[in-house]
Design a protein around this motif. Structure first.
Motif, short mmCIF file in Angstrom:
data_model
loop_
_atom_site.label_atom_id
_atom_site.label_comp_id
_atom_site.label_asym_id
_atom_site.label_seq_id
_atom_site.Cartn_x
_atom_site.Cartn_y
_atom_site.Cartn_z
N SER A 117 0.85 -1.19 0.00
CA SER A 117 0.00 0.00 0.00
C SER A 117 0.88 1.25 0.00
O SER A 117 2.07 1.18 0.33
N ILE A 118 0.28 2.37 -0.38
CA ILE A 118 0.98 3.64 -0.42
C ILE A 118 0.12 4.70 0.26
O ILE A 118 -1.03 4.90 -0.12
N ALA A 119 0.70 5.37 1.26
CA ALA A 119 0.05 6.54 1.86
C ALA A 119 0.68 7.75 1.16
O ALA A 119 1.86 8.01 1.32
N ARG A 120 -0.10 8.45 0.39
CA ARG A 120 0.42 9.54 -0.44
C ARG A 120 0.30 10.89 0.28
O ARG A 120 -0.74 11.19 0.85
N ASN A 121 1.37 11.66 0.21
CA ASN A 121 1.41 13.01 0.77
C ASN A 121 0.94 13.07 2.22
O ASN A 121 0.07 13.87 2.58
N ALA A 122 1.53 12.23 3.05
CA ALA A 122 1.22 12.28 4.49
C ALA A 122 1.54 13.68 5.00
O ALA A 122 2.58 14.25 4.67
N ARG A 123 0.62 14.24 5.78
CA ARG A 123 0.71 15.63 6.22
C ARG A 123 1.77 15.83 7.30
O ARG A 123 1.80 15.10 8.29
N PRO A 124 2.62 16.84 7.14
CA PRO A 124 3.63 17.16 8.17
C PRO A 124 2.98 17.40 9.52
O PRO A 124 1.88 17.96 9.61
N LEU A 125 3.63 16.93 10.56
CA LEU A 125 3.28 17.15 11.97
C LEU A 125 1.97 16.48 12.40
O LEU A 125 1.54 16.66 13.53
N ASP A 126 1.35 15.69 11.53
CA ASP A 126 0.10 15.02 11.85
C ASP A 126 0.40 13.75 12.65
O ASP A 126 1.19 12.91 12.22
N GLY A 144 7.03 13.72 -0.53
CA GLY A 144 5.60 13.74 -0.82
C GLY A 144 5.33 14.06 -2.28
O GLY A 144 5.89 15.00 -2.83
N GLY A 145 4.48 13.25 -2.91
CA GLY A 145 4.11 13.45 -4.31
C GLY A 145 4.97 12.66 -5.29
O GLY A 145 4.62 12.53 -6.46
N ARG A 146 6.08 12.13 -4.81
CA ARG A 146 7.02 11.43 -5.70
C ARG A 146 6.42 10.14 -6.26
O ARG A 146 6.64 9.80 -7.42
N ALA A 147 5.67 9.41 -5.45
CA ALA A 147 5.05 8.16 -5.93
C ALA A 147 4.12 8.44 -7.11
O ALA A 147 4.14 7.71 -8.10
N ALA A 148 3.33 9.51 -7.03
CA ALA A 148 2.43 9.87 -8.14
C ALA A 148 3.23 10.32 -9.36
O ALA A 148 2.90 9.95 -10.49
N GLU A 149 4.29 11.12 -9.13
CA GLU A 149 5.12 11.57 -10.25
C GLU A 149 5.68 10.40 -11.04
O GLU A 149 5.80 10.47 -12.27
#
Length: 166
Positions: A117-126, A144-149
Motif C-alpha cells: 500500500s501507499i500513503a500519499r502526501n502524508a501531512r507534516p506534523l500530523d 511527498g508526491g514522488r510516488a504519483a510523479e
C-alpha cells in the motif's frame, strides 16, 4: 471525565502498539536536532514498474532508534532519496508524522518486495496513525508526491538486499 479516560486508554494502547512494532513511542518522542545527519552509507534501491525501473539512494533505518527518528526534523528530501525502514520480520505497522516537517509518501512493502500500500502526501506534523493494511517487512519513505510523479502503485517490486533474505 469518561471521555478523558477513554482518550488516555486509547493513547496508551497506541503507544504500546507502536513500541511493540519498533515504531515511535508516545512516552518518549524523538526531539529535533539541528542539522540531523543522514544515516550513512546510502544504499541503492530500485522500484520496478510497468513503465521501467526507478532508482533511489536510501538511508537504512535498521535499529529501533533509527526507525523511531526516521525523517523527523528534515527540511528537505531530494527526488532520488528516501529512507528504508527494516522491521526484520513481517508485521503490521502504523506510521505517523510527529516532528516530520515535510510531506512524505509512505510505501509499505511486503516480504517478497512487492508494494502492499501507499500513503500519499502524508501531512507534516500530523499524529494520526497511518496503518500498513497488512503484514510488511519494510517501509520506504519518499518526498511527498514522488510516488504519483513516478506512477508507483501497489504491486510494483522494490529491489533491495533486504527483500532477498528469504
Amino acid at each position: 471525565m469518561g471521555l478523558n479516560l477513554s482518550l488516555r486508554a486509547a493513547g496508551a494502547a497506541i503507544a504500546l502498539l507502536l513500541a511493540f512494532a519498533g515504531g515511535p513511542s508516545m512516552a518518549e518522542p524523538a526531539r529535533c536536532v539541528a542539522g540531523q545527519a543522514e544515516i550513512r552509507p546510502l544504499q541503492q534501491l530500485t522500484i520496478e514498474t510497468p513503465h521501467g525501473a526507478k532508482a533511489f539512494k536510501v538511508e537504512l533505518a535498521a535499529t529501533g532508534r533509527q526507525r523511531e527518528i526516521g525523517l523527523m526534523c528534515r527540511m528537505s528530501l531530494g527526488p532520488d532519496r528516501g529512507m528504508l525502514f527494516d522491521f526484520r520480520k513481517p508485521q503490521a505497522v502504523a506510521f505517523w508524522m510527529r516532528n516530520t516537517l515535510i510531506p512524505l509518501d509512505i510505501l509499505y512493502i511486503r516480504p517478497d518486495g512487492r508494494i502492499l500500500s501507499i500513503a500519499r502526501n502524508a501531512r507534516p506534523l500530523d499524529e494520526s496513525l497511518i496503518p500498513s493494511g497488512g503484514a510488511i517487512l519494510g517501509v520506504l519513505e519518499l518526498r511527498g508526491g514522488r510516488a504519483a510523479e513516478l506512477g508507483l502503485l501497489p504491486g510494483d517490486r522494490v529491489r533491495h538486499p533486504m527483500f532477498d533474505r528469504r
